[in-house]
Write a protein that holds these residues in place. Structure first.
Motif, PDB file in Angstrom:
ATOM      1  N   LEU A  87       2.596  -6.627   3.537  1.00 18.61           N
ATOM      2  CA  LEU A  87       3.936  -6.826   3.459  1.00 18.61           C
ATOM      3  C   LEU A  87       4.767  -5.718   3.460  1.00 18.61           C
ATOM      4  N   LEU A  88       4.454  -4.651   2.593  1.00 21.14           N
ATOM      5  CA  LEU A  88       5.206  -3.414   2.522  1.00 21.14           C
ATOM      6  C   LEU A  88       4.058  -2.096   2.560  1.00 21.14           C
ATOM      7  N   VAL A  89       4.688  -1.004   3.216  1.00 22.04           N
ATOM      8  CA  VAL A  89       3.747   0.209   3.355  1.00 22.04           C
ATOM      9  C   VAL A  89       4.671   1.424   3.027  1.00 22.04           C
ATOM     10  N   SER A  90       4.427   2.300   2.028  1.00 24.22           N
ATOM     11  CA  SER A  90       4.965   3.514   2.032  1.00 24.22           C
ATOM     12  C   SER A  90       4.096   4.724   2.248  1.00 24.22           C
ATOM     13  N   ALA A  91       4.452   5.428   3.258  1.00 27.00           N
ATOM     14  CA  ALA A  91       3.348   6.430   3.477  1.00 27.00           C
ATOM     15  C   ALA A  91       4.125   7.677   3.971  1.00 27.00           C
ATOM     16  N   THR A  92       4.202   8.671   2.871  1.00 28.32           N
ATOM     17  CA  THR A  92       4.736   9.845   3.170  1.00 28.32           C
ATOM     18  C   THR A  92       4.365  10.895   2.395  1.00 28.32           C
ATOM     19  N   PRO A  93       4.475  12.280   2.686  1.00 24.20           N
ATOM     20  CA  PRO A  93       3.744  13.280   1.677  1.00 24.20           C
ATOM     21  C   PRO A  93       4.113  12.883   0.253  1.00 24.20           C
ATOM     22  N   LEU A  94       5.379  12.909   0.019  1.00 25.32           N
ATOM     23  CA  LEU A  94       5.835  12.570  -1.340  1.00 25.32           C
ATOM     24  C   LEU A  94       5.832  11.261  -2.001  1.00 25.32           C
ATOM     25  N   THR A  95       5.055  10.404  -1.363  1.00 25.74           N
ATOM     26  CA  THR A  95       5.073   8.899  -1.891  1.00 25.74           C
ATOM     27  C   THR A  95       4.135   8.983  -3.185  1.00 25.74           C
ATOM     28  N   LEU A 112       1.134  -1.243  -0.093  1.00 26.14           N
ATOM     29  CA  LEU A 112       0.071  -0.049   0.029  1.00 26.14           C
ATOM     30  C   LEU A 112       0.903   1.175  -0.066  1.00 26.14           C
ATOM     31  N   THR A 113       0.668   2.240  -0.785  1.00 25.26           N
ATOM     32  CA  THR A 113       1.224   3.600  -1.002  1.00 25.26           C
ATOM     33  C   THR A 113       0.362   4.389  -0.445  1.00 25.26           C
ATOM     34  N   ILE A 114       0.555   5.396   0.289  1.00 25.15           N
ATOM     35  CA  ILE A 114       0.029   6.835   0.711  1.00 25.15           C
ATOM     36  C   ILE A 114       0.654   7.899   0.417  1.00 25.15           C
ATOM     37  N   GLY A 115       0.078   8.816  -0.324  1.00 24.51           N
ATOM     38  CA  GLY A 115       0.814  10.139  -0.475  1.00 24.51           C
ATOM     39  C   GLY A 115      -0.171  11.490  -0.380  1.00 24.51           C
ATOM     40  N   GLN A 116       0.450  12.513  -0.320  1.00 29.80           N
ATOM     41  CA  GLN A 116      -0.411  13.723  -0.077  1.00 29.80           C
ATOM     42  C   GLN A 116      -0.880  14.026  -1.780  1.00 29.80           C
ATOM     43  N   TYR A 117      -2.051  14.543  -1.925  1.00 30.33           N
ATOM     44  CA  TYR A 117      -2.610  15.020  -2.927  1.00 30.33           C
ATOM     45  C   TYR A 117      -2.241  16.649  -3.119  1.00 30.33           C
ATOM     46  N   LEU A 118      -1.593  16.745  -4.611  1.00 36.00           N
ATOM     47  CA  LEU A 118      -1.347  18.272  -4.962  1.00 36.00           C
ATOM     48  C   LEU A 118      -2.097  18.482  -6.086  1.00 36.00           C
ATOM     49  N   GLN A 119      -2.660  19.616  -5.847  1.00 36.28           N
ATOM     50  CA  GLN A 119      -3.714  20.176  -6.834  1.00 36.28           C
ATOM     51  C   GLN A 119      -2.814  20.789  -8.185  1.00 36.28           C
ATOM     52  N   PRO A 120      -3.167  20.183  -9.420  1.00 35.80           N
ATOM     53  CA  PRO A 120      -2.483  20.509 -10.406  1.00 35.80           C
ATOM     54  C   PRO A 120      -2.658  21.902 -11.025  1.00 35.80           C
ATOM     55  N   THR A 121      -3.925  22.280 -11.171  1.00 35.91           N
ATOM     56  CA  THR A 121      -4.316  23.416 -11.620  1.00 35.91           C
ATOM     57  C   THR A 121      -5.544  24.229 -10.821  1.00 35.91           C
ATOM     58  N   LYS A 122      -5.914  25.359 -11.078  1.00 34.07           N
ATOM     59  CA  LYS A 122      -6.954  25.903 -10.417  1.00 34.07           C
ATOM     60  C   LYS A 122      -8.285  25.460 -10.814  1.00 34.07           C
ATOM     61  N   LYS A 123      -8.520  24.451 -11.837  1.00 31.55           N
ATOM     62  CA  LYS A 123      -9.693  23.729 -12.451  1.00 31.55           C
ATOM     63  C   LYS A 123      -9.869  22.425 -11.678  1.00 31.55           C
ATOM     64  N   HIS A 124      -8.800  21.956 -10.991  1.00 30.49           N
ATOM     65  CA  HIS A 124      -8.844  20.597 -10.339  1.00 30.49           C
ATOM     66  C   HIS A 124      -9.307  20.606  -8.888  1.00 30.49           C
ATOM     67  N   HIS A 125      -9.644  19.372  -8.428  1.00 34.41           N
ATOM     68  CA  HIS A 125     -10.197  19.602  -7.075  1.00 34.41           C
ATOM     69  C   HIS A 125      -9.109  19.915  -6.238  1.00 34.41           C
ATOM     70  N   GLU A 126      -9.552  20.803  -5.271  1.00 29.70           N
ATOM     71  CA  GLU A 126      -8.675  21.709  -4.010  1.00 29.70           C
ATOM     72  C   GLU A 126      -8.252  20.615  -3.132  1.00 29.70           C
ATOM     73  N   VAL A 127      -7.028  21.167  -2.772  1.00 32.36           N
ATOM     74  CA  VAL A 127      -6.532  20.337  -1.298  1.00 32.36           C
ATOM     75  C   VAL A 127      -7.338  20.679  -0.293  1.00 32.36           C
ATOM     76  N   VAL A 128      -7.884  19.858   0.371  1.00 32.93           N
ATOM     77  CA  VAL A 128      -8.595  20.009   1.558  1.00 32.93           C
ATOM     78  C   VAL A 128      -7.631  20.374   2.629  1.00 32.93           C
ATOM     79  N   ARG A 129      -6.777  19.708   2.770  1.00 32.16           N
ATOM     80  CA  ARG A 129      -5.894  19.803   3.931  1.00 32.16           C
ATOM     81  C   ARG A 129      -4.405  19.234   3.597  1.00 32.16           C
ATOM     82  N   PHE A 130      -3.311  19.755   3.907  1.00 28.86           N
ATOM     83  CA  PHE A 130      -2.140  19.242   3.852  1.00 28.86           C
ATOM     84  C   PHE A 130      -1.666  18.399   4.970  1.00 28.86           C
ATOM     85  N   VAL A 131      -1.643  17.036   5.103  1.00 30.58           N
ATOM     86  CA  VAL A 131      -1.261  16.060   6.179  1.00 30.58           C
ATOM     87  C   VAL A 131       0.130  16.045   6.620  1.00 30.58           C
TER      88      VAL A 131
END
Length: 320
Positions: A288-296, A251-270
């Motif tokens: 078996l393996l987990v990668s969870a960081t803002p830049l994952t 499982l990988t978990i990363g921070q969503y980053l908004q590409p443009t003003k027309k895309h879904h907004e970032v609700v929160r920086f975790v």
């Protein structure tokens, strides 16, 4: 930062016509913990040259991945097959949307040639969604896998596929080509699907991953999500349980980053400590393996992670 018009290709058509008339959503300033260095090293340029000489598309460029400088410097790239235009319109994604062109029959060989020239030990192959094709592009995936095996038999292969929704038999074609890792991203929690991933179905994606293991238990399965889209922690934990019920390995978990003003907004920086908590919880669920960081990101450190996956499986077998 990506733009709504594809100015990099001197193309004045909207990159995302379905988003063009949406109201702008301000892009928040990124916190210090997710700042990255701009690309520009010699290794980055060498990789860029090989990719562009072969007329290939990479998700690294198309999706505006923040890790492109680091990965390309190390000659790591994720190849995006079947063109640069997606038939879906997810609210988070910066890949061009619209009506794609026909498949390039020579693309599998071009990808295989690039893999050989880059000397890749591990390669990731992904694609746009191709709902216009009868098999969703499954045979094209299989041909690409076989071409890489023929040119670079020691290279391990990871695929990051669409969901092949309403394409009977498509998944079986890809699994029969025997990639080493089968990745399909859930992207977000089920409650967000209508607004974030409207063309997909949550439980279909869970079932897809489960079916891979039923067809070939030796293939590692992998999935990833973004946080910061308004999900609650209990929803993320439930998603972990759903993936473990499908026997997903990684499982990988990363921070969503908004590409443009027309895309879904970032609700929160975790913040990083919450990512660490999610990683700990995921390991208790049995991944078996987990990668969870803002830049994952799904393909970040994919080669190193594959080695870790193999070691974790052997350790679990030894301790069984």
């Amino acid at each position: 930062m990506a733009v709504v018009l594809d100015l990099l290709r001197n193309d004045q058509r909207p990159r995302h016509p379905e988003k063009a008339h949406r109201p702008d959503k301000p892009i928040q300033r990124k916190p210090d913990w997710i700042r990255v260095k701009a690309p520009g090293s010699k290794g980055w340029e060498d990789t860029r040259k090989i990719v562009h000489e072969h007329g290939l598309v990479t998700v690294c460029e198309e999706a505006g991945c923040p890790n492109i400088g680091e990965c390309w410097e190390k000659k790591h790239a994720t190849f995006m097959i079947m063109g640069d235009t997606c038939t879906r319109a997810c609210a988070f994604c910066n890949v061009r949307t619209g009506l794609p062109e026909g498949l390039d029959a020579g693309e599998p060989d071009k990808v295989a040639d690039s893999v050989a020239k880059l000397g890749l030990h591990h390669v990731v192959i992904t694609s746009v969604d191709r709902d216009d094709l009868g098999d969703g592009g499954a045979e094209h995936f299989a041909r690409t896998i076989r071409a890489i095996r023929a040119r670079s038999p020691d290279t391990t292969i990871e695929v990051l596929t669409p969901d092949f929704l309403r394409k009977p038999g498509a998944l079986e074609v890809v699994v029969a080509a025997r990639p080493d890792v089968f990745n399909h991203n859930m992207e977000t929690v089920p409650g967000n699907y209508l607004t974030v991933r409207p063309g997909a179905r949550y439980f279909h994606s869970v079932r897809l991953l489960q079916r891979v293991k039923e067809l070939d238990p030796t293939i590692f399965t992998k999935s990833g999500i973004m946080v910061g889209l308004g999900e609650e922690r209990n929803e993320v934990v439930q998603l972990m349980d759903d993936l473990r019920s499908a026997d997903v390995d990684f499982l990988t978990i990363g921070q969503y980053l908004q590409p443009t003003k027309k895309h879904h907004e970032v609700v929160r920086f975790v913040p990083p400590d919450e990512f660490k908590g999610l990683e700990t919880t995921a390991y208790t669920k049995g991944f078996l393996l987990v990668s969870a960081t803002p830049l994952t990101r799904s393909s970040h450190h994919a080669g190193e992670d594959f080695a870790k996956l193999k070691a974790a499986r052997l350790a679990r077998i030894a301790n069984a």
